[in-house]
Design a protein around this motif. Structure first.
Motif, PDB file in Angstrom:
ATOM      1  N   VAL A   1       0.838  -1.196   0.000  1.00 20.40           N
ATOM      2  CA  VAL A   1       0.000   0.000   0.000  1.00 20.40           C
ATOM      3  C   VAL A   1       0.877   1.252   0.000  1.00 20.40           C
ATOM      4  CG1 VAL A   1      -1.713   1.340   1.304  1.00 20.40           C
ATOM      5  CG2 VAL A   1      -1.968  -1.128   1.087  1.00 20.40           C
ATOM      6  N   GLY A   2       1.925   1.241   0.808  1.00 20.71           N
ATOM      7  CA  GLY A   2       2.853   2.368   0.830  1.00 20.71           C
ATOM      8  C   GLY A   2       3.479   2.596  -0.537  1.00 20.71           C
ATOM      9  N   GLY A   3       3.857   1.507  -1.193  1.00 26.13           N
ATOM     10  CA  GLY A   3       4.431   1.608  -2.528  1.00 26.13           C
ATOM     11  C   GLY A   3       3.441   2.123  -3.553  1.00 26.13           C
ATOM     12  N   ALA A   4       2.213   1.641  -3.472  1.00 27.27           N
ATOM     13  CA  ALA A   4       1.177   2.103  -4.403  1.00 27.27           C
ATOM     14  C   ALA A   4       0.925   3.598  -4.215  1.00 27.27           C
ATOM     15  CB  ALA A   4      -0.116   1.318  -4.201  1.00 27.27           C
ATOM     16  N   LEU A   5       0.815   4.013  -2.969  1.00 24.84           N
ATOM     17  CA  LEU A   5       0.628   5.441  -2.701  1.00 24.84           C
ATOM     18  C   LEU A   5       1.824   6.251  -3.180  1.00 24.84           C
ATOM     19  CD1 LEU A   5      -0.987   5.460   0.846  1.00 24.84           C
ATOM     20  CD2 LEU A   5      -2.015   6.243  -1.283  1.00 24.84           C
ATOM     21  N   ALA A   6       3.012   5.704  -2.987  1.00 20.06           N
ATOM     22  CA  ALA A   6       4.230   6.407  -3.393  1.00 20.06           C
ATOM     23  C   ALA A   6       4.323   6.556  -4.908  1.00 20.06           C
ATOM     24  CB  ALA A   6       5.461   5.674  -2.870  1.00 20.06           C
ATOM     25  N   LEU A   7       3.666   5.719  -5.650  1.00 18.14           N
ATOM     26  CA  LEU A   7       3.692   5.825  -7.110  1.00 18.14           C
ATOM     27  C   LEU A   7       2.559   6.680  -7.664  1.00 18.14           C
ATOM     28  CD1 LEU A   7       4.625   2.160  -8.079  1.00 18.14           C
ATOM     29  CD2 LEU A   7       6.092   4.182  -8.095  1.00 18.14           C
ATOM     30  N   VAL A   8       1.368   6.444  -7.183  1.00 21.51           N
ATOM     31  CA  VAL A   8       0.197   7.082  -7.782  1.00 21.51           C
ATOM     32  C   VAL A   8       0.049   8.550  -7.362  1.00 21.51           C
ATOM     33  CG1 VAL A   8      -2.328   7.010  -7.938  1.00 21.51           C
ATOM     34  CG2 VAL A   8      -1.008   4.900  -8.036  1.00 21.51           C
ATOM     35  N   GLU A   9      -0.002   8.820  -6.083  1.00 25.94           N
ATOM     36  CA  GLU A   9      -0.282  10.175  -5.609  1.00 25.94           C
ATOM     37  C   GLU A   9       0.798  11.174  -6.015  1.00 25.94           C
ATOM     38  OE1 GLU A   9      -0.400  13.642  -3.142  1.00 25.94           O
ATOM     39  OE2 GLU A   9       1.124  12.077  -2.991  1.00 25.94           O
ATOM     40  N   PRO A  10       2.073  10.903  -5.765  1.00 26.40           N
ATOM     41  CA  PRO A  10       3.085  11.879  -6.177  1.00 26.40           C
ATOM     42  C   PRO A  10       3.206  12.035  -7.697  1.00 26.40           C
ATOM     43  CG  PRO A  10       3.956  10.474  -4.468  1.00 26.40           C
ATOM     44  CD  PRO A  10       2.662   9.870  -4.926  1.00 26.40           C
ATOM     45  N   ALA A  11       2.958  10.972  -8.428  1.00 22.50           N
ATOM     46  CA  ALA A  11       3.015  11.092  -9.885  1.00 22.50           C
ATOM     47  C   ALA A  11       1.976  12.106 -10.367  1.00 22.50           C
ATOM     48  CB  ALA A  11       2.798   9.733 -10.543  1.00 22.50           C
ATOM     49  N   CYS A  12       0.771  12.000  -9.835  1.00 24.91           N
ATOM     50  CA  CYS A  12      -0.278  12.960 -10.190  1.00 24.91           C
ATOM     51  C   CYS A  12       0.100  14.362  -9.726  1.00 24.91           C
ATOM     52  CB  CYS A  12      -1.603  12.542  -9.565  1.00 24.91           C
ATOM     53  SG  CYS A  12      -2.251  10.990 -10.207  1.00 24.91           S
ATOM     54  N   ASN A  13       0.608  14.464  -8.511  1.00 24.61           N
ATOM     55  CA  ASN A  13       0.995  15.770  -7.972  1.00 24.61           C
ATOM     56  C   ASN A  13       2.159  16.383  -8.738  1.00 24.61           C
ATOM     57  OD1 ASN A  13      -0.257  17.277  -6.019  1.00 24.61           O
ATOM     58  ND2 ASN A  13       0.395  15.979  -4.352  1.00 24.61           N
ATOM     59  N   THR A  14       3.092  15.564  -9.177  1.00 26.83           N
ATOM     60  CA  THR A  14       4.246  16.074  -9.918  1.00 26.83           C
ATOM     61  C   THR A  14       3.816  16.661 -11.252  1.00 26.83           C
ATOM     62  OG1 THR A  14       5.711  14.502  -8.839  1.00 26.83           O
ATOM     63  CG2 THR A  14       6.474  15.433 -10.919  1.00 26.83           C
ATOM     64  N   VAL A  15       2.914  15.998 -11.931  1.00 29.38           N
ATOM     65  CA  VAL A  15       2.395  16.525 -13.194  1.00 29.38           C
ATOM     66  C   VAL A  15       1.650  17.831 -12.936  1.00 29.38           C
ATOM     67  CG1 VAL A  15       0.783  16.101 -15.092  1.00 29.38           C
ATOM     68  CG2 VAL A  15       2.312  14.278 -14.317  1.00 29.38           C
ATOM     69  N   ALA A  16       0.827  17.856 -11.895  1.00 34.21           N
ATOM     70  CA  ALA A  16       0.095  19.069 -11.550  1.00 34.21           C
ATOM     71  C   ALA A  16       1.058  20.203 -11.204  1.00 34.21           C
ATOM     72  CB  ALA A  16      -0.855  18.804 -10.383  1.00 34.21           C
ATOM     73  N   TYR A  17       2.115  19.894 -10.468  1.00 33.96           N
ATOM     74  CA  TYR A  17       3.110  20.900 -10.082  1.00 33.96           C
ATOM     75  C   TYR A  17       3.804  21.488 -11.311  1.00 33.96           C
ATOM     76  CZ  TYR A  17       7.338  22.887  -8.043  1.00 33.96           C
ATOM     77  OH  TYR A  17       8.372  23.726  -7.704  1.00 33.96           O
ATOM     78  N   HIS A  18       4.138  20.640 -12.265  1.00 31.21           N
ATOM     79  CA  HIS A  18       4.793  21.096 -13.486  1.00 31.21           C
ATOM     80  C   HIS A  18       3.921  22.133 -14.204  1.00 31.21           C
ATOM     81  CE1 HIS A  18       7.096  21.040 -17.182  1.00 31.21           C
ATOM     82  NE2 HIS A  18       5.993  20.771 -17.832  1.00 31.21           N
ATOM     83  N   PHE A  19       2.638  21.828 -14.349  1.00 34.30           N
ATOM     84  CA  PHE A  19       1.745  22.757 -15.025  1.00 34.30           C
ATOM     85  C   PHE A  19       1.475  23.999 -14.176  1.00 34.30           C
ATOM     86  CE2 PHE A  19       0.882  18.876 -17.444  1.00 34.30           C
ATOM     87  CZ  PHE A  19       1.163  19.369 -18.702  1.00 34.30           C
ATOM     88  N   HIS A  20       1.442  23.834 -12.878  1.00 30.73           N
ATOM     89  CA  HIS A  20       1.292  24.967 -11.963  1.00 30.73           C
ATOM     90  C   HIS A  20       2.436  25.953 -12.163  1.00 30.73           C
ATOM     91  CE1 HIS A  20       1.937  26.938  -8.003  1.00 30.73           C
ATOM     92  NE2 HIS A  20       0.617  27.016  -8.010  1.00 30.73           N
ATOM     93  N   GLU A  21       3.660  25.446 -12.261  1.00 29.03           N
ATOM     94  CA  GLU A  21       4.831  26.301 -12.487  1.00 29.03           C
ATOM     95  C   GLU A  21       4.746  27.013 -13.837  1.00 29.03           C
ATOM     96  OE1 GLU A  21       7.899  26.913 -10.549  1.00 29.03           O
ATOM     97  OE2 GLU A  21       6.353  26.407  -9.089  1.00 29.03           O
ATOM     98  N   LYS A  22       4.282  26.312 -14.868  1.00 25.76           N
ATOM     99  CA  LYS A  22       4.158  26.916 -16.191  1.00 25.76           C
ATOM    100  C   LYS A  22       3.137  28.057 -16.169  1.00 25.76           C
ATOM    101  CE  LYS A  22       4.529  24.568 -19.962  1.00 25.76           C
ATOM    102  NZ  LYS A  22       4.620  23.654 -21.075  1.00 25.76           N
ATOM    103  N   VAL A  23       2.023  27.857 -15.485  1.00 25.23           N
ATOM    104  CA  VAL A  23       1.001  28.891 -15.388  1.00 25.23           C
ATOM    105  C   VAL A  23       1.554  30.110 -14.655  1.00 25.23           C
ATOM    106  CG1 VAL A  23      -1.219  29.481 -14.321  1.00 25.23           C
ATOM    107  CG2 VAL A  23      -0.963  27.328 -15.567  1.00 25.23           C
ATOM    108  N   TRP A  24       2.269  29.879 -13.553  1.00 26.63           N
ATOM    109  CA  TRP A  24       2.818  30.998 -12.801  1.00 26.63           C
ATOM    110  C   TRP A  24       3.872  31.757 -13.592  1.00 26.63           C
ATOM    111  CZ3 TRP A  24       1.261  34.071  -9.236  1.00 26.63           C
ATOM    112  CH2 TRP A  24       0.260  33.648  -8.381  1.00 26.63           C
ATOM    113  N   LYS A  25       4.644  31.073 -14.409  1.00 25.76           N
ATOM    114  CA  LYS A  25       5.618  31.768 -15.252  1.00 25.76           C
ATOM    115  C   LYS A  25       4.914  32.683 -16.243  1.00 25.76           C
ATOM    116  CE  LYS A  25       9.491  28.689 -14.762  1.00 25.76           C
ATOM    117  NZ  LYS A  25      10.426  27.772 -15.367  1.00 25.76           N
ATOM    118  N   ARG A  26       3.801  32.235 -16.782  1.00 22.69           N
ATOM    119  CA  ARG A  26       3.021  33.081 -17.698  1.00 22.69           C
ATOM    120  C   ARG A  26       2.457  34.293 -16.972  1.00 22.69           C
ATOM    121  NH1 ARG A  26      -0.591  29.108 -21.557  1.00 22.69           N
ATOM    122  NH2 ARG A  26       1.170  28.229 -22.686  1.00 22.69           N
ATOM    123  N   ILE A  27       1.935  34.063 -15.768  1.00 21.63           N
ATOM    124  CA  ILE A  27       1.390  35.172 -14.979  1.00 21.63           C
ATOM    125  C   ILE A  27       2.483  36.195 -14.690  1.00 21.63           C
ATOM    126  CG2 ILE A  27       0.485  35.792 -12.691  1.00 21.63           C
ATOM    127  CD1 ILE A  27      -1.066  33.085 -12.801  1.00 21.63           C
TER     128      ILE A  27
END
Length: 69
Positions: A28-54
């Motif tokens: 379960v720890g491994g599954a959480l370590a793969l799924v949740e941060p992977a989604c968050n990392t993609v979201a973070y990447h786009f968050h940074e791109k949006v802020w650079k535009r702003i």
């Protein structure tokens, strides 16, 4: 991109630790370590791109604003 990958490594470690601490399961720890941060990392990447535009728009607006004396 290096900042994003560094953030991902920390996030994977924290997610695994929390998942394992809450469940006592490496699987379960491994599954959480793969799924949740992977989604968050993609979201973070786009968050940074949006802020650079702003920030770029704000800089452009400040540069092109008329001077007030």
């Amino acid at each position: 991109m290096a900042k994003t990958l560094s953030f991902a490594a920390v996030h994977f470690t924290v997610a695994f630790g929390v998942g394992y601490a809450l469940t006592g399961s490496v699987v379960v720890g491994g599954a959480l370590a793969l799924v949740e941060p992977a989604c968050n990392t993609v979201a973070y990447h786009f968050h940074e791109k949006v802020w650079k535009r702003i920030e770029a728009r704000r800089a452009k607006a400040a540069f092109s604003a008329p001077l007030r004396i």
